[in-house]
Scaffold this active site. Structure first.
Site, PDB file in Angstrom:
ATOM      1  N   ASP A  60       0.847  -1.191   0.000  1.00 11.44           N
ATOM      2  CA  ASP A  60       0.000   0.000   0.000  1.00 11.44           C
ATOM      3  C   ASP A  60       0.884   1.243   0.000  1.00 11.44           C
ATOM      4  OD1 ASP A  60      -1.977   1.851   0.317  1.00 11.44           O
ATOM      5  OD2 ASP A  60      -2.773   1.047   2.186  1.00 11.44           O
ATOM      6  N   ASP A  79      -3.966   2.598  -5.060  1.00 11.91           N
ATOM      7  CA  ASP A  79      -2.653   2.576  -4.404  1.00 11.91           C
ATOM      8  C   ASP A  79      -2.413   1.300  -3.583  1.00 11.91           C
ATOM      9  OD1 ASP A  79      -4.492   3.034  -2.429  1.00 11.91           O
ATOM     10  OD2 ASP A  79      -3.360   4.610  -1.431  1.00 11.91           O
ATOM     11  N   GLU A  80      -3.078   0.223  -3.956  1.00 13.99           N
ATOM     12  CA  GLU A  80      -3.049  -0.957  -3.099  1.00 13.99           C
ATOM     13  C   GLU A  80      -3.038  -2.253  -3.916  1.00 13.99           C
ATOM     14  OE1 GLU A  80      -5.796  -2.189   0.704  1.00 13.99           O
ATOM     15  OE2 GLU A  80      -6.355  -0.465  -0.512  1.00 13.99           O
TER      16      GLU A  80
HETATM   17 MG   LIG Z   1      -2.421   4.046   0.572  1.00 11.61          MG
END
Ligand SMILES: [Mg+2]
Length: 406
Positions: A11, A105-106
């Site tokens: 992340d 974002d993961e």
């Molecule tokens: Mg993040």
């Protein structure tokens, strides 16, 4: 004997903030708020420095400004964030056998069988170093036997670090942590648990499964399993079942452009509603037309991640205008949103405000209550019911931006 799995959760740390700092290094170590810049805007992301002031994402911008007047306020730019996100995805793709991108974002990466456990640690570290070196973006990871434990481990590792949970110690790693750290537990469930006197995960571990089931139903048993570090869910390879689409074959072929555009607008809205209901964002849209001679054409366009009608509809209509060149009767039209990731639609509203957020929230609420076509924009009015009322994305509990750890 069952094989031990090795699942990594990665992340990017305060992703939007990190992107802005890459683009302007004067922003380094300054408190930063990203979101709608007007007084009615919402904080979509904030730097660690602002959290000392009690600021979190989802908070009204006006309140955040009051809590931290010296913060630099930036209107988010989805196009930039999508670009950085794609660069990171390419690095993961090149280096990982099986991965799932769950939000902008993961990622989850399945390294099972790559090597002995040590080898997996090494590989996870290499992927992380590569991302940091090639993009300059800070990223954290958790590595363990399953998705839940790894995701919680990432949260504990942040900022810009890693945490590996060896086999057999999952339960003891989880036990002292707040129940809030279990990904499926939102504010409401947390309050319910607190009212039962449950604060840390250890308490759930010590409760009988039947009790959790009695109080929380089916969710109770999932919660109990997660609290005990049990999670068999697989890493679903990127791009599998990552699209929604709808199409319509006309009873009688048509050349009525007004009617076609009206239908396309309605289709775009219905699919966007499905995205929001499943907390999804799309970054690629396409339009399909089939002429009466059965020749079929499609045209697609990459766009910054969104689930907003007012962003999607103009793109769909312009694709249609570029596609519809033959002045022949049309037999079928279709719309598809693909490259889906999890994410709250707030992030596509940087230039807009709470007003839009509330508008979509109330429209979606009415649609849930009275059916999909109960609320439609005027130009789409008159199109027959299309789309579905149920959530097409099974299993994934929607993550609200406000509850997310970044
Ligand atoms: Mg993040």
């Amino acid at each position: 004997m069952p094989i031990n799995r090795s699942i990594v959760h990665m992340d990017l740390d305060t992703f939007f903030v990190s992107c802005e700092r890459l683009l302007d290094d004067r922003l380094k170590s300054k408190p930063i708020l990203i979101g709608g810049t007007s007084d009615r805007g919402v904080v979509a992301s904030c730097s660690y420095e602002t959290r000392l002031f009690g600021i979190h994402s989802g908070m009204p911008m006006r309140m955040a400004k009051m809590l931290c007047p010296e913060a630099v306020i930036i209107r988010g730019n989805t196009a930039n964030y999508s670009k950085f996100s794609n660069v990171v995805t390419d690095i993961v793709k090149e280096n990982a056998p099986v991965f799932e991108k769950t939000s902008i974002d993961e990622f989850y990466i399945d390294l099972t069988g790559m090597d002995k456990f040590y080898g997996c640690k090494k590989l996870a570290n290499e992927i992380r170093s590569k991302i940091i070196k090639e993009t300059g973006l800070p990223i954290s990871f958790g590595l363990s036997e399953n998705k839940t434990v790894s995701k919680i481990a990432t949260g504990e590792a942040k900022p810009n670090n890693k945490l590996e949970i060896d086999y057999g110690v999952e339960k003891s790693f989880l036990s002292p942590l707040s129940v809030k750290k279990i990904p499926m537990i939102g504010d409401k469930t947390y309050q319910e648990l607190r009212s039962l006197g449950v604060r840390v995960i250890k308490t759930i571990q010590e409760m009988p499964l039947e009790l959790m089931e009695r109080v929380f139903g089916k969710n109770g048993s999932v919660m109990w399993k997660k609290a005990n570090g049990i999670d068999n869910s697989p890493v679903v390879q990127h791009n599998e079942r990552k699209s929604v689409s709808t199409e319509r074959t006309f009873e009688k072929d048509t050349i009525d452009v007004v009617k076609l555009k009206t239908l396309l607008t309605a289709m775009s809205e219905d699919l966007a509603f499905q995205l929001r209901k499943g907390s999804k964002l799309t970054s690629c849209v396409s339009v399909k037309i089939r002429y009466s001679d059965f020749n079929t054409y499609t045209l697609q366009q990459k766009i910054p991640y969104t689930s907003s009608d007012h962003v999607l509809i103009p793109v769909i209509l312009s694709l249609f205008e570029r596609l519809y060149k033959r002045r022949l009767l049309i037999r079928l039209i279709g719309v598809k949103y693909s490259n889906l990731v999890n994410g709250c639609f707030q992030m596509s509203l940087f230039e807009d405000t709470l007003k839009y957020y509330n508008l979509y929230a109330s429209v979606d609420h009415l649609r849930q209550r009275f059916g999909d076509r109960s609320v439609v924009r005027a130009s789409g009015f008159g199109a027959k019911t299309i789309g579905r009322a149920d959530n097409p994305f099974n299993g994934n509990a929607p993550l609200l931006l406000a509850n997310r750890k970044q």
